[in-house]
Scaffold this motif. Structure first.
Motif, PDB file in Angstrom:
ATOM      1  N   TYR A   1      23.180  45.570  -7.840  1.00  0.00           N
ATOM      2  CA  TYR A   1      23.590  46.368  -6.685  1.00  0.00           C
ATOM      3  C   TYR A   1      22.418  47.118  -6.067  1.00  0.00           C
ATOM      4  N   MET A   2      21.210  46.878  -6.581  1.00  0.00           N
ATOM      5  CA  MET A   2      19.983  47.555  -6.145  1.00  0.00           C
ATOM      6  C   MET A   2      19.984  49.030  -6.511  1.00  0.00           C
ATOM      7  N   ASN A   3      20.803  49.438  -7.480  1.00  0.00           N
ATOM      8  CA  ASN A   3      20.670  50.782  -8.041  1.00  0.00           C
ATOM      9  C   ASN A   3      19.335  50.805  -8.772  1.00  0.00           C
ATOM     10  N   ILE A   4      18.566  51.871  -8.567  1.00  0.00           N
ATOM     11  CA  ILE A   4      17.180  51.914  -9.025  1.00  0.00           C
ATOM     12  C   ILE A   4      16.959  53.129  -9.917  1.00  0.00           C
ATOM     13  N   ALA A   5      16.209  52.918 -11.004  1.00  0.00           N
ATOM     14  CA  ALA A   5      15.719  54.010 -11.840  1.00  0.00           C
ATOM     15  C   ALA A   5      14.200  54.009 -11.727  1.00  0.00           C
ATOM     16  N   MET A   6      13.637  55.190 -11.463  1.00  0.00           N
ATOM     17  CA  MET A   6      12.183  55.320 -11.305  1.00  0.00           C
ATOM     18  C   MET A   6      11.672  56.450 -12.176  1.00  0.00           C
ATOM     19  N   GLU A   7      10.390  56.370 -12.524  1.00  0.00           N
ATOM     20  CA  GLU A   7       9.692  57.413 -13.276  1.00  0.00           C
ATOM     21  C   GLU A   7       8.525  57.925 -12.444  1.00  0.00           C
ATOM     22  N   GLN A   8       8.083  59.148 -12.741  1.00  0.00           N
ATOM     23  CA  GLN A   8       6.936  59.770 -12.048  1.00  0.00           C
ATOM     24  C   GLN A   8       7.103  59.640 -10.533  1.00  0.00           C
ATOM     25  N   THR A   9       8.250  60.075 -10.050  1.00  0.00           N
ATOM     26  CA  THR A   9       8.653  59.828  -8.666  1.00  0.00           C
ATOM     27  C   THR A   9       8.235  60.956  -7.736  1.00  0.00           C
ATOM     28  N   GLU A  10       7.737  60.579  -6.562  1.00  0.00           N
ATOM     29  CA  GLU A  10       7.416  61.531  -5.497  1.00  0.00           C
ATOM     30  C   GLU A  10       8.284  61.204  -4.289  1.00  0.00           C
ATOM     31  N   GLU A  11       8.817  62.247  -3.667  1.00  0.00           N
ATOM     32  CA  GLU A  11       9.607  62.096  -2.448  1.00  0.00           C
ATOM     33  C   GLU A  11       8.707  62.372  -1.252  1.00  0.00           C
ATOM     34  N   HIS A  12       8.633  61.419  -0.322  1.00  0.00           N
ATOM     35  CA  HIS A  12       7.777  61.542   0.859  1.00  0.00           C
ATOM     36  C   HIS A  12       8.648  61.579   2.111  1.00  0.00           C
ATOM     37  N   VAL A  13       8.437  62.599   2.921  1.00  0.00           N
ATOM     38  CA  VAL A  13       9.129  62.714   4.207  1.00  0.00           C
ATOM     39  C   VAL A  13       8.053  62.893   5.272  1.00  0.00           C
TER      40      VAL A  13
ATOM     41  N   VAL B   1       4.207  64.591   0.747  1.00  0.00           N
ATOM     42  CA  VAL B   1       5.011  64.801  -0.455  1.00  0.00           C
ATOM     43  C   VAL B   1       5.798  66.093  -0.309  1.00  0.00           C
ATOM     44  N   VAL B   2       7.120  66.009  -0.488  1.00  0.00           N
ATOM     45  CA  VAL B   2       7.950  67.205  -0.405  1.00  0.00           C
ATOM     46  C   VAL B   2       8.546  67.591  -1.752  1.00  0.00           C
ATOM     47  N   ASN B   3       8.542  66.630  -2.707  1.00  0.00           N
ATOM     48  CA  ASN B   3       9.100  66.946  -4.021  1.00  0.00           C
ATOM     49  C   ASN B   3       8.594  65.941  -5.038  1.00  0.00           C
ATOM     50  N   ARG B   4       8.571  66.356  -6.305  1.00  0.00           N
ATOM     51  CA  ARG B   4       8.198  65.471  -7.405  1.00  0.00           C
ATOM     52  C   ARG B   4       9.288  65.537  -8.468  1.00  0.00           C
ATOM     53  N   TYR B   5       9.623  64.370  -9.008  1.00  0.00           N
ATOM     54  CA  TYR B   5      10.656  64.278 -10.034  1.00  0.00           C
ATOM     55  C   TYR B   5      10.104  63.492 -11.221  1.00  0.00           C
ATOM     56  N   GLY B   6      10.545  63.851 -12.424  1.00  0.00           N
ATOM     57  CA  GLY B   6      10.170  63.054 -13.585  1.00  0.00           C
ATOM     58  C   GLY B   6      10.861  61.711 -13.512  1.00  0.00           C
ATOM     59  N   ASP B   7      12.174  61.724 -13.437  1.00  0.00           N
ATOM     60  CA  ASP B   7      12.982  60.515 -13.305  1.00  0.00           C
ATOM     61  C   ASP B   7      13.846  60.645 -12.062  1.00  0.00           C
ATOM     62  N   ALA B   8      14.089  59.524 -11.408  1.00  0.00           N
ATOM     63  CA  ALA B   8      14.951  59.520 -10.227  1.00  0.00           C
ATOM     64  C   ALA B   8      15.863  58.306 -10.291  1.00  0.00           C
ATOM     65  N   PHE B   9      17.087  58.501  -9.864  1.00  0.00           N
ATOM     66  CA  PHE B   9      18.062  57.422  -9.795  1.00  0.00           C
ATOM     67  C   PHE B   9      18.526  57.323  -8.353  1.00  0.00           C
ATOM     68  N   ILE B  10      18.436  56.142  -7.779  1.00  0.00           N
ATOM     69  CA  ILE B  10      18.769  55.932  -6.374  1.00  0.00           C
ATOM     70  C   ILE B  10      19.897  54.914  -6.290  1.00  0.00           C
ATOM     71  N   ARG B  11      20.939  55.286  -5.607  1.00  0.00           N
ATOM     72  CA  ARG B  11      22.080  54.374  -5.429  1.00  0.00           C
ATOM     73  C   ARG B  11      21.684  53.253  -4.472  1.00  0.00           C
ATOM     74  N   GLY B  12      22.035  52.032  -4.829  1.00  0.00           N
ATOM     75  CA  GLY B  12      21.579  50.852  -4.104  1.00  0.00           C
ATOM     76  C   GLY B  12      21.971  50.774  -2.650  1.00  0.00           C
ATOM     77  N   ASN B  13      23.123  51.319  -2.270  1.00  0.00           N
ATOM     78  CA  ASN B  13      23.537  51.196  -0.869  1.00  0.00           C
ATOM     79  C   ASN B  13      22.680  52.047   0.068  1.00  0.00           C
ATOM     80  N   ASN B  14      21.822  52.913  -0.485  1.00  0.00           N
ATOM     81  CA  ASN B  14      20.905  53.713   0.330  1.00  0.00           C
ATOM     82  C   ASN B  14      19.546  53.051   0.523  1.00  0.00           C
ATOM     83  N   VAL B  15      19.276  51.953  -0.189  1.00  0.00           N
ATOM     84  CA  VAL B  15      17.956  51.331  -0.193  1.00  0.00           C
ATOM     85  C   VAL B  15      17.791  50.399   1.006  1.00  0.00           C
ATOM     86  N   LEU B  16      16.730  50.632   1.773  1.00  0.00           N
ATOM     87  CA  LEU B  16      16.388  49.740   2.882  1.00  0.00           C
ATOM     88  C   LEU B  16      15.490  48.626   2.359  1.00  0.00           C
TER      89      LEU B  16
END
Length: 98
Positions: free
Chosen positions: A59-71, A75-90
């Motif tokens: 379903y393209m649900n994604i788990a990432m490590e050492q994640t940075e959020e870019h807007v 860089v606006v935020n840093r996360y150790g682990d991030a989980f992204i729901r697949g329907n949001n992925v372009l």
């Protein structure tokens, strides 16, 4: 020949051949190849997440490590682990050479 007709191109000025594709294979091959590597995940909202792809499912649900959020490129935020729901992925892009 009239003055408005351009001269024919010289024989040695052929247009360059297009570059060969850098990656040949299926999307599944690409995704298997980037697990454990740095990727860029673009969401439908335009926000990018950059980090190491831990795993993903059908379903393209994604788990990432050492994640940075870019807007907007910064860089606006840093996360150790991030989980992204697949329907949001372009798209998912490799952040390093394969």
């Amino acid at each position: 020949m009239s003055d408005s007709t351009p001269p024919p191109p010289p024989a040695g000025d052929a247009p360059p051949a297009p570059a060969p594709p850098t990656h040949v294979g299926s999307p599944t091959d690409f995704l298997k190849g980037v697990v454990g590597k740095r990727v860029i995940v673009r969401l439908t909202s335009g926000v990018d997440y950059r980090g190491i792809l831990s795993c993903l499912d059908g379903y393209m649900n994604i788990a990432m490590e050492q994640t940075e959020e870019h807007v907007g490129g910064s860089v606006v935020n840093r996360y150790g682990d991030a989980f992204i729901r697949g329907n949001n992925v372009l798209y998912i892009s490799a952040a390093e050479a394969l």
